[in-house]
Enzyme design. Structure first.
Site, PDB file in Angstrom:
ATOM      1  N   SER A 101      53.582 115.476  -5.335  1.00 31.19           N
ATOM      2  CA  SER A 101      52.711 114.312  -5.442  1.00 31.19           C
ATOM      3  C   SER A 101      51.248 114.713  -5.359  1.00 31.19           C
ATOM      4  CB  SER A 101      53.034 113.295  -4.334  1.00 31.19           C
ATOM      5  OG  SER A 101      52.746 113.829  -3.055  1.00 31.19           O
ATOM      6  N   ASP A 114      59.146 110.097   9.964  1.00 32.00           N
ATOM      7  CA  ASP A 114      58.198 111.214   9.785  1.00 32.00           C
ATOM      8  C   ASP A 114      56.838 110.863  10.381  1.00 32.00           C
ATOM      9  OD1 ASP A 114      57.561 113.817   9.032  1.00 32.00           O
ATOM     10  OD2 ASP A 114      56.881 113.225   7.032  1.00 32.00           O
TER      11      ASP A 114
END
Length: 305
Positions: free
Chosen positions: A32, A148
């Site tokens: 990304s 996360d």
């Protein structure tokens, strides 16, 4: 869903019939890229996250990340401005248009202070912790877990308020593991999606018959609190030295003595970082504990960072 057109003129794109001007690249990960863009319709800056999708599964995961953003309308969770899929022949990019935070992340702030030989004050830490807990409470209330949580995934607003981002690893809060195959699959997923030095012990060696729940976030939050207190996560150096984080997290963490921190704050981080997930406090309990430690009643601001 919006439709992204091809680049219309040098450095501009259209999403949802609105034109955006490319300003600069902000960062990139494995699959990304994040660019700073300006909305030509409103003059506001945005972060455009572009996820490369090589397979159908990649497209589904990108769509899921967008869906996770859309689930929440909360001041401590990053909201999605627009989402679209851009096709380039056989290749695809998922575009997530997100608000831009000029102050960057909590980790940026911790690093800036470290460069000056300083740390966050306890009042600042408690104010940040309060906002993070509120964001997690909203996520857990809908039956999900972040999975996360770390200082680089917490943005800071103009007034220092924390905003949880990067919802790509979010999944259902309670995962019932039944059998070794499912346990190994979850363990492999965690190795890919949950940052090692902030990963809960139960995700390193998943038992064949167990329930993994939202208490993984409480462990990660303990690591974030530790980083706010001491300028680095409790297992950052373990990882950087090449030692086993999986082994290190199986032992109860020793909290360094520091005159900067009250015994109540030290007890708070210790309670979050209990190896047994069932012994960790739930987020609503933590929230009430943090509110009780606030120097002013909740809703009134202490000194901002």
């Amino acid at each position: 869903m919006g439709h992204a057109l091809c680049v219309c003129s040098r450095g501009t794109v259209v999403i949802d019939n609105k034109r955006y001007l490319f300003i600069q690249k902000l960062g990139e990960g494995g699959f990304s890229y994040v660019d700073l863009v300006e909305g030509l319709h409103d003059g506001h800056f945005y972060a455009l996250k572009r996820i490369l999708c090589h397979e159908q599964q990649d497209r589904e995961e990108a769509q899921r990340e967008a869906d996770m953003h859309r689930l929440f309308h909360h001041p401590n969770i990053l909201h999605l401005v627009a989402y679209c899929m851009r096709d380039r022949g056989s290749k695809h990019e998922a575009w997530l248009l997100l608000p831009f935070f000029k102050r960057g992340t909590l980790w940026n702030e911790i690093e800036r202070l470290k460069d000056r030989g300083s740390f966050l004050t306890e009042d600042q830490i408690l104010l940040l912790l309060l906002g993070i807990c509120r964001g997690l409470e909203a996520i857990h209330a809908k039956g999900y877990a972040h999975r996360d949580l770390k200082p680089t995934n917490i943005l800071l607003g103009d007034e220092g308020q924390p905003v949880l981002m990067d919802l790509g690893s979010m999944n259902q809060a309670r995962i019932h593991v039944e059998g070794s195959r499912q346990a190994l699959a979850l363990q492999d997923w965690a190795a890919q999606r949950c940052t090692i030095s902030y990963r809960a012990p139960e995700l390193f060696s998943v038992q064949s018959h167990c329930v993994i729940d939202e208490q993984t976030d409480v462990w990660s939050l303990g690591c974030v609190l530790y980083a706010m207190m001491f300028g680095e996560g409790p297992y950052d150096m373990v990882f950087q030295k090449g030692d086993s984080v999986a082994l290190a997290v199986q032992n109860q963490l020793s909290i360094p003595q520091s005159s900067r921190h009250s015994s109540a704050l030290r007890q708070l981080v210790a309670s979050m970082m209990t190896v047994d997930p069932q012994q960790r406090p739930l987020i609503p309990v933590l929230l009430s504990q943090v509110e009780a430690l606030q120097p002013l009643p909740p809703g009134q601001h202490t000194s901002q960072i």
